[in-house]
Design a protein around this motif. Structure first.
Motif, PDB file in Angstrom:
ATOM      1  N   LEU A 155      11.015 -25.016   7.460  1.00  0.00           N
ATOM      2  CA  LEU A 155      11.028 -23.942   6.467  1.00  0.00           C
ATOM      3  C   LEU A 155      12.333 -23.938   5.676  1.00  0.00           C
ATOM      4  N   LYS A 156      13.444 -24.195   6.343  1.00  0.00           N
ATOM      5  CA  LYS A 156      14.745 -24.260   5.665  1.00  0.00           C
ATOM      6  C   LYS A 156      14.776 -25.411   4.661  1.00  0.00           C
ATOM      7  N   ILE A 157      14.234 -26.537   5.036  1.00  0.00           N
ATOM      8  CA  ILE A 157      14.207 -27.705   4.148  1.00  0.00           C
ATOM      9  C   ILE A 157      13.364 -27.404   2.914  1.00  0.00           C
ATOM     10  N   LEU A 204      12.676 -24.437   1.628  1.00  0.00           N
ATOM     11  CA  LEU A 204      13.368 -23.444   0.802  1.00  0.00           C
ATOM     12  C   LEU A 204      14.533 -24.060   0.020  1.00  0.00           C
ATOM     13  N   LEU A 205      15.290 -24.939   0.649  1.00  0.00           N
ATOM     14  CA  LEU A 205      16.390 -25.614  -0.050  1.00  0.00           C
ATOM     15  C   LEU A 205      15.863 -26.499  -1.185  1.00  0.00           C
ATOM     16  N   MET A 225      13.069 -25.120  11.118  1.00  0.00           N
ATOM     17  CA  MET A 225      13.841 -26.143  10.460  1.00  0.00           C
ATOM     18  C   MET A 225      13.127 -26.640   9.204  1.00  0.00           C
TER      19      MET A 225
END
Length: 61
Positions: free
Chosen positions: A3-5, A7-8, A1
């Motif tokens: 990592l997604k933040i 990357l965004l 989770m």
């Protein structure tokens, strides 16, 4: 989770940088601007080498 933040966030910063360069190209520092050619004397047209001025001293023919 997390990592997604991250990357965004990086993608958003990339998009902001691209839009900024398109809208404000003159805002770039002089070091990063692309030159259209070698520097030349405004009076006589000779190429300028180094930081000194031209030998004509502004007294072109």
């Amino acid at each position: 989770m997390l990592l997604k933040i991250i990357l965004l966030f990086m993608l958003a910063m990339f998009l902001v940088a691209i839009v900024g360069r398109v809208l404000f190209p003159s805002a770039l520092p002089p070091v990063l601007r692309k030159r259209k050619g070698a520097p030349r004397c405004g009076k006589c047209g000779r190429y300028l080498i180094g930081r000194g001025g031209c030998d004509c001293g502004g007294r072109a023919k």
